[in-house]
Design a protein around this motif. Sequence first.
Motif, PDB file in Angstrom:
ATOM      1  N   ILE A 305       0.876  -1.176   0.000  1.00 55.37           N
ATOM      2  CA  ILE A 305       0.000   0.000   0.000  1.00 55.37           C
ATOM      3  C   ILE A 305       0.912   1.224   0.000  1.00 55.37           C
ATOM      4  O   ILE A 305       1.420   1.639   1.038  1.00 55.37           O
ATOM      5  CB  ILE A 305      -0.938  -0.015   1.221  1.00 55.37           C
ATOM      6  CG1 ILE A 305      -1.852  -1.237   1.131  1.00 55.37           C
ATOM      7  CG2 ILE A 305      -1.749   1.291   1.305  1.00 55.37           C
ATOM      8  CD1 ILE A 305      -2.801  -1.397   2.277  1.00 55.37           C
ATOM      9  N   VAL A 311      -2.734   2.774  -6.847  1.00 55.57           N
ATOM     10  CA  VAL A 311      -3.797   1.778  -6.683  1.00 55.57           C
ATOM     11  C   VAL A 311      -5.174   2.398  -6.957  1.00 55.57           C
ATOM     12  O   VAL A 311      -6.008   1.808  -7.656  1.00 55.57           O
ATOM     13  CB  VAL A 311      -3.751   1.174  -5.255  1.00 55.57           C
ATOM     14  CG1 VAL A 311      -4.794   0.079  -5.089  1.00 55.57           C
ATOM     15  CG2 VAL A 311      -2.357   0.628  -4.945  1.00 55.57           C
ATOM     16  N   VAL A 312      -5.390   3.602  -6.429  1.00 50.72           N
ATOM     17  CA  VAL A 312      -6.730   4.209  -6.550  1.00 50.72           C
ATOM     18  C   VAL A 312      -7.083   4.465  -8.022  1.00 50.72           C
ATOM     19  O   VAL A 312      -8.180   4.139  -8.480  1.00 50.72           O
ATOM     20  CB  VAL A 312      -6.819   5.502  -5.702  1.00 50.72           C
ATOM     21  CG1 VAL A 312      -8.119   6.241  -5.965  1.00 50.72           C
ATOM     22  CG2 VAL A 312      -6.709   5.153  -4.213  1.00 50.72           C
ATOM     23  N   CYS A 338      -3.203  -5.874  -1.622  1.00 49.75           N
ATOM     24  CA  CYS A 338      -2.498  -4.662  -1.207  1.00 49.75           C
ATOM     25  C   CYS A 338      -1.944  -4.888   0.194  1.00 49.75           C
ATOM     26  O   CYS A 338      -2.704  -4.987   1.149  1.00 49.75           O
ATOM     27  CB  CYS A 338      -3.468  -3.476  -1.211  1.00 49.75           C
ATOM     28  SG  CYS A 338      -4.194  -3.189  -2.825  1.00 49.75           S
ATOM     29  N   TYR A 351      -3.975   6.729   2.591  1.00 45.83           N
ATOM     30  CA  TYR A 351      -4.049   6.036   1.298  1.00 45.83           C
ATOM     31  C   TYR A 351      -4.733   4.673   1.447  1.00 45.83           C
ATOM     32  O   TYR A 351      -5.522   4.278   0.570  1.00 45.83           O
ATOM     33  CB  TYR A 351      -2.638   5.874   0.701  1.00 45.83           C
ATOM     34  CG  TYR A 351      -2.660   5.594  -0.784  1.00 45.83           C
ATOM     35  CD1 TYR A 351      -3.225   6.510  -1.666  1.00 45.83           C
ATOM     36  CD2 TYR A 351      -2.145   4.414  -1.309  1.00 45.83           C
ATOM     37  CE1 TYR A 351      -3.263   6.264  -3.027  1.00 45.83           C
ATOM     38  CE2 TYR A 351      -2.169   4.164  -2.672  1.00 45.83           C
ATOM     39  CZ  TYR A 351      -2.731   5.089  -3.526  1.00 45.83           C
ATOM     40  OH  TYR A 351      -2.769   4.849  -4.877  1.00 45.83           O
ATOM     41  N   ILE A 355      -8.046   3.562  -0.637  1.00 45.07           N
ATOM     42  CA  ILE A 355      -8.153   2.323  -1.419  1.00 45.07           C
ATOM     43  C   ILE A 355      -9.467   1.615  -1.072  1.00 45.07           C
ATOM     44  O   ILE A 355     -10.236   1.218  -1.952  1.00 45.07           O
ATOM     45  CB  ILE A 355      -6.932   1.400  -1.140  1.00 45.07           C
ATOM     46  CG1 ILE A 355      -5.683   1.992  -1.796  1.00 45.07           C
ATOM     47  CG2 ILE A 355      -7.194  -0.025  -1.616  1.00 45.07           C
ATOM     48  CD1 ILE A 355      -4.387   1.272  -1.458  1.00 45.07           C
ATOM     49  N   GLN A 356      -9.716   1.496   0.236  1.00 47.96           N
ATOM     50  CA  GLN A 356     -10.949   0.822   0.674  1.00 47.96           C
ATOM     51  C   GLN A 356     -12.178   1.563   0.119  1.00 47.96           C
ATOM     52  O   GLN A 356     -13.119   0.945  -0.389  1.00 47.96           O
ATOM     53  CB  GLN A 356     -10.983   0.766   2.201  1.00 47.96           C
ATOM     54  CG  GLN A 356     -12.164  -0.011   2.773  1.00 47.96           C
ATOM     55  CD  GLN A 356     -12.133  -1.497   2.413  1.00 47.96           C
ATOM     56  OE1 GLN A 356     -11.217  -2.206   2.800  1.00 47.96           O
ATOM     57  NE2 GLN A 356     -13.121  -1.961   1.639  1.00 47.96           N
ATOM     58  N   LEU A 376     -10.829  -7.256  -2.561  1.00 49.34           N
ATOM     59  CA  LEU A 376      -9.639  -6.608  -2.006  1.00 49.34           C
ATOM     60  C   LEU A 376      -9.115  -7.416  -0.834  1.00 49.34           C
ATOM     61  O   LEU A 376      -9.874  -7.809   0.041  1.00 49.34           O
ATOM     62  CB  LEU A 376     -10.019  -5.190  -1.526  1.00 49.34           C
ATOM     63  CG  LEU A 376      -8.950  -4.414  -0.759  1.00 49.34           C
ATOM     64  CD1 LEU A 376      -7.760  -4.063  -1.646  1.00 49.34           C
ATOM     65  CD2 LEU A 376      -9.547  -3.129  -0.159  1.00 49.34           C
TER      66      LEU A 376
END
Length: 496
Positions: A305, A311-312, A338, A351, A355-356, A376
């Motif tokens: 992460i 990632v986003v 991640c 961050y 992501i979540q 995820l």
Amino acid sequence: MATQDGDTGVTGGDEARFVIVSNRGPVTFSRNESGERESSRGAGGLVTALNAVSRRGRNAVWIASAMSEEDARVAKESLEAPYEVEGFKVVLVEHEGEAYDLMYNHLANPLLWFVQHGLYDLPYAPELGDGTKRAWEEGYVPVNKNFAEAVARTLEDVGGEKLVILVHDYQLYMTPLFLRERLKGDAFISLFVHIPWPEPEGWRILPEYVRGGVLRSLLKADVVAFHTRRYARNFVRTAQEVLGLEVDEEEGVVYHKGREVWVRAYPISIDPDEFEELARSEEVREQEEVVKDLPGKLLLRVDRIDLSKNVVRGFTAYDRMLERYPEMRGEVTFLARCQPSRGDIPEYARYAEAIQEAVDEVNEKHRMSSWEPVVLSMEDDFSFSIAAYKNYDVLLVNAVRDGMNLIAKEAVVVNDKDGVLVLSENAGAHEELGEQALTVNPFDVDEQADALYKALTMTDGERGRRAKALKQTVEANTIEEWVEAQLRDIAAYRGE
Ligand code: F6P
């Protein structure tokens, strides 16, 4: 200095003595429930790579930071007797807690990492000041000095002539300077930068004491190494523009105080045999059952992460792909692995939340009764990652910037499905793998959406051709070659 096998710290006849210095070591210690000491392998691709150096049987000693409480106990013991791990010696260095926190959580990871990966939103960040100076003077510099002292202590009994000290990464930029002050003789020192090196302008974000301090210390090394030619070129130009030094850009040389500093690119790699063996293991085969149960084609990403991994934006691109090509709904699952990283740094903690949130958004928007668009997982489970590597149809590596990205190399070697690699043009791996991958601009979410669609719908023939070429490329430049190329240059530098 006595060791567990009773000889001096670094042994050997006329052969060079190798000392590896890195923040994270090959092993970390803990106590189990019965109070016994247990060791586990240190995290990260660097550890795999440096294991290959020590495997050369060149009397390697590996000096690294003590990370856990048990590591600190081992550190005290290793002052007397370095720990033996798979044929090489490990010396752990204990740092003062606050100094280490300032180095890791305030200077190296937020500041240097962000500058070198181009992660700052410059109108707002960074906001530098007295805190930066304190992190430098009371954290980064003392930790680096501590490392140099540990090296010097370990080598007390050894002459400098054939000494090869391989220092690794941005946590240790000041170590070459302190090493030169402490070591007698003419030790060979290299510093390998495993992350991107931006253009000279990028360095002007940093205060002079950091920018100039880092450069002047790196130039105490004999070789400064990178994963790509682009980063090596940027370093030469930075030395020229920021310090006003004479350079030879073609040859990759910086002239500093009557010495030549060679600037080289050695693209790091993996040990394909090791990964193929892991891929055949029972543990991985069991985990594959879970991966194979996911509906439709498998789109995969595996990253720490980290903001540099982008990632986003990857989820935004996937969302757009599902919007543009609704026929893909239910036909693909995006498995995002991640791994938690650097959670004490606020930007990283935020961050992880972002992501979540991005995953929840995509799932809420596109979910169907028997289909979850994104799965995820935020655990660190290496066997599960290998199981996923074996089974992906498409692997997304869309880093904002990345020194190399070993995930791309590991995955293409063990994949059984002729998977397609969608690869950021700003990942170091792109210099070698770009031709057989689908290249994307990491900032362009529409281009990534189209690339994902193209990859998911590519003909079997084209998938097969590309996957084979990717695998061959990695197999043609393994970790052994990475080590050999450096050894050849060390010999050449010394005129041998
Ligand atoms: O490759 C860059 C790097 O920082 C390595 O030095 C390190 O081993 C890895 O990424 C993981 O980072 P960290 O040690 O901060 O968890």
